[in-house]
Design a protein around this motif. Structure first.
Motif, PDB file in Angstrom:
ATOM      1  N   LEU A  61      -1.113   5.530   7.771  1.00 12.06           N
ATOM      2  CA  LEU A  61      -1.067   3.809   7.975  1.00 12.06           C
ATOM      3  C   LEU A  61      -1.313   3.327   9.051  1.00 12.06           C
ATOM      4  O   LEU A  61      -1.211   4.326  10.241  1.00 12.06           O
ATOM      5  N   ILE A 113      -0.660   5.728  -1.465  1.00 10.34           N
ATOM      6  CA  ILE A 113      -0.518   7.017  -0.688  1.00 10.34           C
ATOM      7  C   ILE A 113      -0.012   8.143  -1.581  1.00 10.34           C
ATOM      8  O   ILE A 113      -0.577   9.337  -1.443  1.00 10.34           O
ATOM      9  N   LEU A 114       0.930   8.199  -2.520  1.00 11.70           N
ATOM     10  CA  LEU A 114       1.054   8.957  -3.233  1.00 11.70           C
ATOM     11  C   LEU A 114       0.012   9.643  -4.201  1.00 11.70           C
ATOM     12  O   LEU A 114      -0.195  10.715  -4.465  1.00 11.70           O
ATOM     13  N   ILE A 154       5.826  14.376  -2.904  1.00  8.15           N
ATOM     14  CA  ILE A 154       6.479  13.425  -2.153  1.00  8.15           C
ATOM     15  C   ILE A 154       6.733  14.383  -0.878  1.00  8.15           C
ATOM     16  O   ILE A 154       6.775  13.910   0.226  1.00  8.15           O
ATOM     17  N   ARG A 172       3.864  15.490   1.345  1.00 11.27           N
ATOM     18  CA  ARG A 172       2.960  14.590   2.132  1.00 11.27           C
ATOM     19  C   ARG A 172       3.503  14.414   3.627  1.00 11.27           C
ATOM     20  O   ARG A 172       4.431  14.653   3.759  1.00 11.27           O
ATOM     21  N   LEU A 185      -4.645   1.505   5.809  1.00  8.02           N
ATOM     22  CA  LEU A 185      -4.569   2.757   5.386  1.00  8.02           C
ATOM     23  C   LEU A 185      -5.915   3.457   5.691  1.00  8.02           C
ATOM     24  O   LEU A 185      -6.666   3.005   4.970  1.00  8.02           O
ATOM     25  N   THR A 199       4.045  -3.292   0.731  1.00  2.36           N
ATOM     26  CA  THR A 199       4.587  -1.971   0.719  1.00  2.36           C
ATOM     27  C   THR A 199       4.630  -0.988  -0.550  1.00  2.36           C
ATOM     28  O   THR A 199       4.423   0.320  -0.348  1.00  2.36           O
ATOM     29  N   LEU A 200       5.104  -1.575  -1.303  1.00  3.45           N
ATOM     30  CA  LEU A 200       5.338  -0.755  -2.506  1.00  3.45           C
ATOM     31  C   LEU A 200       4.001  -0.421  -3.122  1.00  3.45           C
ATOM     32  O   LEU A 200       3.820   0.780  -3.644  1.00  3.45           O
ATOM     33  N   GLU A 250       2.490   2.515  -1.014  1.00  3.21           N
ATOM     34  CA  GLU A 250       3.030   3.599  -1.197  1.00  3.21           C
ATOM     35  C   GLU A 250       2.655   4.405  -2.379  1.00  3.21           C
ATOM     36  O   GLU A 250       2.364   5.459  -2.570  1.00  3.21           O
ATOM     37  N   ASN A 251       2.489   3.526  -3.690  1.00  3.53           N
ATOM     38  CA  ASN A 251       1.867   4.120  -4.751  1.00  3.53           C
ATOM     39  C   ASN A 251       0.463   4.769  -4.298  1.00  3.53           C
ATOM     40  O   ASN A 251       0.238   5.955  -4.981  1.00  3.53           O
ATOM     41  N   SER A 278       1.519  12.354   7.469  1.00  2.94           N
ATOM     42  CA  SER A 278       0.355  11.462   7.749  1.00  2.94           C
ATOM     43  C   SER A 278      -0.902  12.591   8.227  1.00  2.94           C
ATOM     44  O   SER A 278      -0.627  13.446   8.979  1.00  2.94           O
TER      45      SER A 278
END
Ligand SMILES: Cc1cc2nc3c(=O)[nH]c(=O)nc-3n(C[C@H](O)[C@H](O)[C@H](O)COP(=O)(O)O)c2cc1C
Length: 275
Positions: A141, A129-130, A25, A28, A168, A122-123, A126-127, A30
């Motif tokens: 994004l 992305i991580l 986290i 990270r 993304l 969105t959730l 984000e999962n 972009s």
């Protein structure tokens, strides 16, 4: 090892990664330039599997992904070295088919449906992305997917009541083009225990300082050549790049009007949402 179906292929998933979540986290940022390394089916399956583990209201989202450079030519700012593009949609189509199977008809405030569906999207995003970070990939994004709804829907065969929220771009980071970790507002001006804090002028300035100094030191806008021109009626642009800051950028973005030919509500209505 587990087996997962991706389209008509069966994918063997590698054992789960166990990197420290806080390290992922906090490191990270972009990324907008990627190497030529392709992204395998196995990696994509791992990302998607992480995405769908996110909490959900209705699972009212779909993800369309492509590795085809031709299909990435949609006009929503896809970075040229992107190896994998995912587009996240709110999706009322699938859930309606489910309720029809049970003999019900949809009767729900579409505004509220969209509100919840955007959170589902969105959730999941984000999962992903991580998870991508954990696998050594980078991402960024793309917020202008909604304005390209016509093009996107045609290209990816998307029906009405399915609407793009965000794109993304993914790929392996180009080590010569690593971006810095961007600053944030001071935490004490964002999160409050027991009582909301309406910021004083001094506290607002502290928020601006944290962001502006960070972005200027990192040369964010110079490197990206990303200054927003001032409208003539507002006056002459007297701010050079060395003083062009995050709060100036955001102010220009939000104060100079975003009135596309069609508003977002119009686009949603044209795509079958009842607002
Ligand atoms: C909804 C959303 C839309 C975004 N759209 C874009 C975009 O179109 N192009 C882009 O380069 N970055 C885009 N970003 C990335 C932000 O610029 C970035 O997250 C922000 O500057 C903070 O930097 P960081 O992610 O490196 O911490 C978007 C981010 C979000 C959350």
């Amino acid at each position: 090892m587990s087996i997962y179906k991706l389209g008509d292929k069966e994918i063997m998933l590698d054992k789960e990664k166990t990197q420290d979540i806080f390290e992922i986290i906090h490191n990270r940022r972009s990324l907008r330039k990627f190497t030529d390394q392709p992204i395998s089916d196995e990696v994509i399956a791992t990302l998607l599997k992480a995405g769908v583990r996110a909490p959900f209201a209705f699972q009212s989202y779909s993800i369309v992904y492509t590795r085809d450079p031709e299909k990435m030519k949609i006009k929503c700012g896809v970075y040229p070295t992107t190896k994998l593009l995912m587009i996240f949609f709110i999706d009322a189509n699938r859930i309606e088919k489910i309720i029809h199977q049970r003999g019900y008809q949809y009767d729900y405030d579409d505004g509220y449906f969209i509100w919840l569906a955007i959170q589902d999207v969105t959730l999941a995003a984000e999962n992903i992305i991580l998870a991508a970070e954990a696998l050594g990939l980078g991402s960024v994004l793309l917020g202008s997917a909604p304005s390209q709804v016509e093009l996107i829907s045609k290209l990816f065969n998307v029906p009405k009541r399915v609407f793009p929220v965000v794109g993304l771009c993914l790929g392996y980071p180009n080590p010569e083009a690593l971006f810095d970790i961007r600053p944030r507002f001071p935490l004490e001006h964002v999160a409050f225990e027991d009582k909301y804090k309406d910021l004083t002028e001094k506290e607002v300035k502290e928020c601006m300082k944290a962001m502006d100094e960070g972005y200027i030191t990192q040369g964010y806008y110079i490197k990206q050549n990303a200054k927003i021109p001032l409208k003539k009626e507002i006056g002459e642009d007297k701010i050079d790049y060395d003083k062009y800051s995050w709060s100036e950028h955001i102010s220009r973005k939000i104060s100079q009007g975003r009135w596309d030919k069609k508003t977002l509500l119009t686009l949603l209505s044209e795509n079958g949402f009842n607002l």
